[in-house]
Design an enzyme around this catalytic site. Structure first.
Site, PDB file in Angstrom:
ATOM      1  N   HIS A  38    -100.705  26.960  93.614  1.00  0.00           N
ATOM      2  CA  HIS A  38    -102.013  26.312  93.717  1.00  0.00           C
ATOM      3  C   HIS A  38    -102.924  27.037  94.710  1.00  0.00           C
ATOM      4  CE1 HIS A  38     -99.966  22.688  91.924  1.00  0.00           C
ATOM      5  NE2 HIS A  38    -101.086  22.720  91.233  1.00  0.00           N
ATOM      6  N   GLU A  80    -108.652  19.000  91.406  1.00  0.00           N
ATOM      7  CA  GLU A  80    -108.180  20.361  91.125  1.00  0.00           C
ATOM      8  C   GLU A  80    -109.203  21.089  90.252  1.00  0.00           C
ATOM      9  OE1 GLU A  80    -104.355  22.293  88.861  1.00  0.00           O
ATOM     10  OE2 GLU A  80    -103.955  20.704  90.326  1.00  0.00           O
ATOM     11  N   GLU A 137     -92.775  18.374  90.696  1.00  0.00           N
ATOM     12  CA  GLU A 137     -92.956  16.946  90.376  1.00  0.00           C
ATOM     13  C   GLU A 137     -92.152  16.536  89.155  1.00  0.00           C
ATOM     14  OE1 GLU A 137     -96.328  18.958  88.089  1.00  0.00           O
ATOM     15  OE2 GLU A 137     -95.290  19.220  90.000  1.00  0.00           O
ATOM     16  N   ASP A 173    -101.772  18.092  90.744  1.00  0.00           N
ATOM     17  CA  ASP A 173    -101.110  17.796  89.467  1.00  0.00           C
ATOM     18  C   ASP A 173     -99.945  16.831  89.579  1.00  0.00           C
ATOM     19  OD1 ASP A 173     -99.346  19.425  90.793  1.00  0.00           O
ATOM     20  OD2 ASP A 173     -99.259  20.984  89.247  1.00  0.00           O
TER      21      ASP A 173
END
Length: 256
Positions: A142, A241, A121, A151
């Protein structure tokens, strides 16, 4: 307001160099080699991008990595996913780092020197993405840790490559090669590794030659939608998360 001399040597995992024309190259690394991402870099990069964005003498920013990868290694050192206060730190830093990248109000170029298996990202929030033939994309850690990819990858991949493709990319841990990434609009150019930074600087110098307000305000104009996406969704994704991390912690405790 920051000045280059006050922060250029402050960050242990970022080598900063700037040309006379204001092109700032940011090379992420660990001890001069490829970056190993951990809780300390997670905290450090919040302030790194803040300082870059606060320096009015930066005209264009090039983000790249050291060694043969942009970001493909992670260590749990410095992270505390499994206590409320520990995850609160991750939550706050995770939101802030994305907004601090967007608060760099000059054009940004990412020169991906190899695989991007985490925090892709960061690149997707920049304006121009160059890759080598060896570059691949994946959201790897992840699901390996058993936690939600909340995220920012969850927001930006569906935005960039389309909703159905983006969800498949996340859920299957798809490995996306550079050629496919270019076809799907993730990558602008594929450049041989030995030409990557030269090409990034060539583009950057062309942008730096524009009137300062023109280049600065163009970055702002081009990123308004991304700012809305991050502002609306990053906190929620990181909270999800955190809930999944709490469940992992509970499972680990009951198994021991």
């Amino acid at each position: 307001m920051s000045r280059f001399d006050s922060y250029k040597n402050v960050f242990a995992n970022a080598q900063l160099t700037r040309s006379d024309s204001g092109v700032l190259e940011v090379c992420l690394h660990s001890d001069g080699g490829k970056l190993v991402f951990n809780g300390h870099t997670h905290e450090q990069f919040v302030e790194l991008f803040h300082q870059i964005g606060a320096d009015p003498d930066n005209r264009v920013v090039i983000l790249t990595g050291s060694g043969d990868s942009f970001m493909d290694a992670i260590s749990p050192e410095g992270f505390d996913f499994f206590s409320p206060r520990g995850y609160d730190k991750i939550y706050r830093e995770g939101k802030k780092v994305l907004m601090n990248i967007l608060d760099i109000e000059v054009p940004m170029i990412t020169a991906l020197n190899g695989p991007v298996l985490l925090h892709s990202e960061y690149a997707l929030l920049t304006d121009i993405i160059l890759a080598t033939p060896e570059t691949v994309f994946q959201d790897k850690p992840h699901f390996e840790f058993g936690i939600v990819p909340g995220d920012g990858v969850n927001l930006l991949w569906p935005e960039v490559i389309g909703s159905v493709r983006g969800r498949y990319f996340i859920l299957t841990r798809q490995v996306l090669d550079a050629a496919t990434a270019k076809t799907w609009g993730v990558v602008n150019e594929i450049v041989p590794a030995n030409r990557l930074l030269a090409r990034a600087h060539e583009i950057a110098e062309g942008i730096a030659a524009l009137p300062p307000l023109t280049s600065r305000y163009t970055r702002i104009a081009l990123t308004q939608k991304l700012r809305r996406i991050i502002d609306e969704g990053a906190g929620y994704g990181l909270a999800l998360e955190g809930i999944s991390a709490a469940e992992v912690a509970r499972s680990m405790a009951s198994a021991s």
